[in-house]
Design an enzyme around this catalytic site. Sequence first.
Site, PDB file in Angstrom:
ATOM      1  N   HIS A  19       0.837  -1.201   0.000  1.00 54.24           N
ATOM      2  CA  HIS A  19       0.000   0.000   0.000  1.00 54.24           C
ATOM      3  C   HIS A  19       0.876   1.256   0.000  1.00 54.24           C
ATOM      4  CE1 HIS A  19      -3.983  -1.969   1.074  1.00 54.24           C
ATOM      5  NE2 HIS A  19      -3.108  -2.948   0.944  1.00 54.24           N
ATOM      6  N   ASP A 116      -6.817   4.816   2.950  1.00 52.29           N
ATOM      7  CA  ASP A 116      -7.567   3.612   2.578  1.00 52.29           C
ATOM      8  C   ASP A 116      -8.205   2.928   3.797  1.00 52.29           C
ATOM      9  OD1 ASP A 116      -5.035   2.786   3.381  1.00 52.29           O
ATOM     10  OD2 ASP A 116      -4.573   1.721   1.519  1.00 52.29           O
ATOM     11  N   THR A 137      -5.622   0.802  -3.265  1.00 47.71           N
ATOM     12  CA  THR A 137      -4.462   0.394  -4.063  1.00 47.71           C
ATOM     13  C   THR A 137      -4.819  -0.771  -4.973  1.00 47.71           C
ATOM     14  OG1 THR A 137      -3.722  -1.003  -2.257  1.00 47.71           O
ATOM     15  CG2 THR A 137      -2.741   1.195  -2.417  1.00 47.71           C
ATOM     16  N   VAL A 286      14.153  -8.978  -3.174  1.00 49.66           N
ATOM     17  CA  VAL A 286      14.796  -8.872  -4.499  1.00 49.66           C
ATOM     18  C   VAL A 286      14.140  -7.715  -5.265  1.00 49.66           C
ATOM     19  CG1 VAL A 286      15.360 -11.340  -4.655  1.00 49.66           C
ATOM     20  CG2 VAL A 286      13.173 -10.522  -5.566  1.00 49.66           C
ATOM     21  N   GLN A 288      12.029  -6.977  -7.690  1.00 48.77           N
ATOM     22  CA  GLN A 288      11.070  -7.723  -8.516  1.00 48.77           C
ATOM     23  C   GLN A 288      10.839  -7.134  -9.911  1.00 48.77           C
ATOM     24  OE1 GLN A 288       7.697  -9.778  -6.882  1.00 48.77           O
ATOM     25  NE2 GLN A 288       6.310  -8.504  -8.059  1.00 48.77           N
ATOM     26  N   HIS A 303       1.171 -14.230  -6.550  1.00 45.48           N
ATOM     27  CA  HIS A 303      -0.016 -14.291  -5.689  1.00 45.48           C
ATOM     28  C   HIS A 303      -1.120 -13.337  -6.143  1.00 45.48           C
ATOM     29  CE1 HIS A 303       1.866 -10.668  -4.485  1.00 45.48           C
ATOM     30  NE2 HIS A 303       1.238 -10.506  -3.344  1.00 45.48           N
ATOM     31  N   SER A 308       2.081  -6.463  -7.706  1.00 49.05           N
ATOM     32  CA  SER A 308       2.661  -7.494  -8.571  1.00 49.05           C
ATOM     33  C   SER A 308       1.805  -7.690  -9.815  1.00 49.05           C
ATOM     34  CB  SER A 308       2.780  -8.821  -7.821  1.00 49.05           C
ATOM     35  OG  SER A 308       3.580  -8.638  -6.676  1.00 49.05           O
ATOM     36  N   GLU A 311       2.726  -4.969 -12.216  1.00 52.12           N
ATOM     37  CA  GLU A 311       4.099  -5.190 -12.701  1.00 52.12           C
ATOM     38  C   GLU A 311       4.125  -6.351 -13.688  1.00 52.12           C
ATOM     39  OE1 GLU A 311       6.160  -5.695  -8.986  1.00 52.12           O
ATOM     40  OE2 GLU A 311       5.759  -3.620  -8.408  1.00 52.12           O
ATOM     41  N   GLY A 326      -7.779 -12.367   0.513  1.00 56.78           N
ATOM     42  CA  GLY A 326      -8.363 -11.070   0.196  1.00 56.78           C
ATOM     43  C   GLY A 326      -8.499 -10.803  -1.292  1.00 56.78           C
ATOM     44  N   ASP A 327      -8.111  -9.595  -1.684  1.00 52.18           N
ATOM     45  CA  ASP A 327      -8.296  -9.146  -3.061  1.00 52.18           C
ATOM     46  C   ASP A 327      -7.579 -10.020  -4.088  1.00 52.18           C
ATOM     47  OD1 ASP A 327      -5.795  -8.367  -2.206  1.00 52.18           O
ATOM     48  OD2 ASP A 327      -5.781  -6.518  -3.373  1.00 52.18           O
TER      49      ASP A 327
HETATM   50  O1  LIG Z   1      11.276  -9.444  -2.792  1.00 51.44           O
HETATM   51  C1  LIG Z   1      10.392  -8.656  -3.143  1.00 51.44           C
HETATM   52  C2  LIG Z   1       9.013  -8.841  -2.842  1.00 51.44           C
HETATM   53  C3  LIG Z   1       8.116  -7.900  -3.272  1.00 51.44           C
HETATM   54  N1  LIG Z   1       8.554  -6.811  -3.973  1.00 51.44           N
HETATM   55  C4  LIG Z   1       7.604  -5.763  -4.367  1.00 51.44           C
HETATM   56  O2  LIG Z   1       6.689  -5.562  -3.330  1.00 51.44           O
HETATM   57  C5  LIG Z   1       5.420  -5.244  -3.858  1.00 51.44           C
HETATM   58  C6  LIG Z   1       4.418  -6.218  -3.274  1.00 51.44           C
HETATM   59  O3  LIG Z   1       3.153  -5.707  -3.464  1.00 51.44           O
HETATM   60  P1  LIG Z   1       1.903  -6.586  -3.870  1.00 51.44           P
HETATM   61  O4  LIG Z   1       0.753  -5.651  -3.966  1.00 51.44           O
HETATM   62  O5  LIG Z   1       2.211  -7.378  -5.058  1.00 51.44           O
HETATM   63  O6  LIG Z   1       1.761  -7.631  -2.725  1.00 51.44           O
HETATM   64  P2  LIG Z   1       1.631  -7.589  -1.126  1.00 51.44           P
HETATM   65  O7  LIG Z   1       1.198  -8.952  -0.799  1.00 51.44           O
HETATM   66  O8  LIG Z   1       2.888  -7.132  -0.545  1.00 51.44           O
HETATM   67  O9  LIG Z   1       0.466  -6.500  -0.908  1.00 51.44           O
HETATM   68  C7  LIG Z   1      -0.631  -6.400  -0.071  1.00 51.44           C
HETATM   69  O10 LIG Z   1      -1.238  -5.185  -0.523  1.00 51.44           O
HETATM   70  C8  LIG Z   1      -1.778  -5.200  -1.838  1.00 51.44           C
HETATM   71  C9  LIG Z   1      -2.844  -6.268  -1.938  1.00 51.44           C
HETATM   72  O11 LIG Z   1      -3.333  -6.335  -3.260  1.00 51.44           O
HETATM   73  C10 LIG Z   1      -2.284  -7.610  -1.527  1.00 51.44           C
HETATM   74  O12 LIG Z   1      -3.318  -8.562  -1.504  1.00 51.44           O
HETATM   75  C11 LIG Z   1      -1.687  -7.515  -0.145  1.00 51.44           C
HETATM   76  O13 LIG Z   1      -1.120  -8.741   0.241  1.00 51.44           O
HETATM   77  C12 LIG Z   1       5.521  -5.353  -5.367  1.00 51.44           C
HETATM   78  O14 LIG Z   1       5.690  -4.051  -5.892  1.00 51.44           O
HETATM   79  C13 LIG Z   1       6.796  -6.163  -5.583  1.00 51.44           C
HETATM   80  O15 LIG Z   1       7.505  -5.827  -6.754  1.00 51.44           O
HETATM   81  C14 LIG Z   1       9.863  -6.650  -4.298  1.00 51.44           C
HETATM   82  O16 LIG Z   1      10.249  -5.682  -4.972  1.00 51.44           O
HETATM   83  N2  LIG Z   1      10.733  -7.580  -3.857  1.00 51.44           N
END
Ligand SMILES: O=c1ccn([C@@H]2O[C@H](COP(=O)(O)OP(=O)(O)O[C@H]3OC[C@@H](O)[C@H](O)[C@H]3O)[C@@H](O)[C@H]2O)c(=O)[nH]1
Length: 411
Positions: A19, A116, A137, A286, A288, A303, A308, A311, A326-327
């Site tokens: 977020h 949010d 988000t 890492v 990503q 996931h 992600s 991206e 969740g979402d």
């Molecule tokens: O090793 C890593 C892991 C993750 N990341 C970054 O971290 C971010 C992760 O964000 P995501 O929204 O994909 O996933 P998260 O699980 O962290 O998010 C959370 O908030 C957004 C919701 O949609 C998700 O359901 C919730 O889990 C991405 O931008 C990804 O590129 C890295 O850069 N390196």
Amino acid sequence: MVMDSKFHVAMFPWFAMGHITPYLTLSNKFAERGIRISFFIPIKTQRKFNHLNLHPHLIQFIPLIVPHVDGLPLGAESSSDVHVEKTYLIQQALDLTQDQVQIALEKFKPDIIFFDFAHWIPTVARSLGIKSVFVSTSGAVTNFDNRISLVNRLLIAMKESDALGFRACHETEGPFADFLKNQYNNKPVLLTGPLLTRTSNTILEEKWAKWLGGFEKGSVVYCAFGSECVLQKDQFQELVLGLEQTGLPFLVRLRPPVGADTLEEALPEGFEERVRGKGVVHGGWVQQELILSHPSVGCYVGHCGSGSMWESLVSTCQLVLVPNFGDQFLNTHFMTKGLKVAVDVERREEDGWFTREGVHKAVKLVMDEGSELGEEVRANHLKLSRILLSEGLETFYINNCILKLHDLLTT
Ligand SMILES: O=c1ccn([C@@H]2O[C@H](COP(=O)(O)OP(=O)(O)O[C@H]3OC[C@@H](O)[C@H](O)[C@H]3O)[C@@H](O)[C@H]2O)c(=O)[nH]1
């Protein structure tokens, strides 16, 4: 620039990487256009984001001391510090920052606040003459369904705010955004567009550049489940065994599963020896976005968290989705059934768990030459990514948001 946009926006995202990152990306895009930002962030988490503040003269972090709540590990202040079952305690801690937020708002006097999960923001903001905008988000598509935990929080936030915002595009979710506008009495709806960070000035860590560079173009499977997900040990093992079965090189980035202190202790027996030189399971952070754009990476098993998801949409990887909570389930449905740009991993009917065979099957479905479904999702994905990356798309969305904010302040 579209107009005189010298207003001041406060940002108060939920205490989670997924977020804070898009809120900061949006802040950078606003600051590029001269808008001042006051950004609330948990005090220790700020360190992880300082380098992503591209306009420190306009974006000011406002550190929050996140109070301790019984049941939280000492010092926990964001959802990535806890297992998903304890996230509600971070929500309680967030609510306890209300006084700090109110004092800062009185001091810094922003015109508008984006938020949010903090459903009390509209009330606080209204009392100070500040407009509040609920900014999800996730896309417009995920704001329909009762399966999302926090639903009451979100419903209050959406009902009480002066405007709604979604990380979405007309090109993908136009009808959903229109539907929501209708449901919420024609409140202004802002779509931010994909909010890509485009880290063009950073390069991939040498270790990974070298490792990935050792494989053929488009052959490596990258697997990562965002910043929060902690799998059950059995699911973790099924996942890595499924990837092993594909015979493709793979790079997995995951947190240790439930009950394990390290990834190594949770790996299946003999796994490390069998995959040496071809498969890596890594627990650290890492880059990503850079990995997804590496030429050797041809498949992303993810996931479907919203960050992600976007991206992956602008990458050229074939997409395999394994939502966790969740979402992510709605995002996955949208990606597989709505946009038809991805496949998901089958789950067992009796307990909803996935198996190594399911993981193997889904990856092969998109990676095997001649797979009809693989070709279909590749073509749809390519078409959509071209639209999302087309010149002017980002500018259109950000400028449009600013125009709507301007209207909000002047009407
Ligand atoms: O090793 C890593 C892991 C993750 N990341 C970054 O971290 C971010 C992760 O964000 P995501 O929204 O994909 O996933 P998260 O699980 O962290 O998010 C959370 O908030 C957004 C919701 O949609 C998700 O359901 C919730 O889990 C991405 O931008 C990804 O590129 C890295 O850069 N390196």
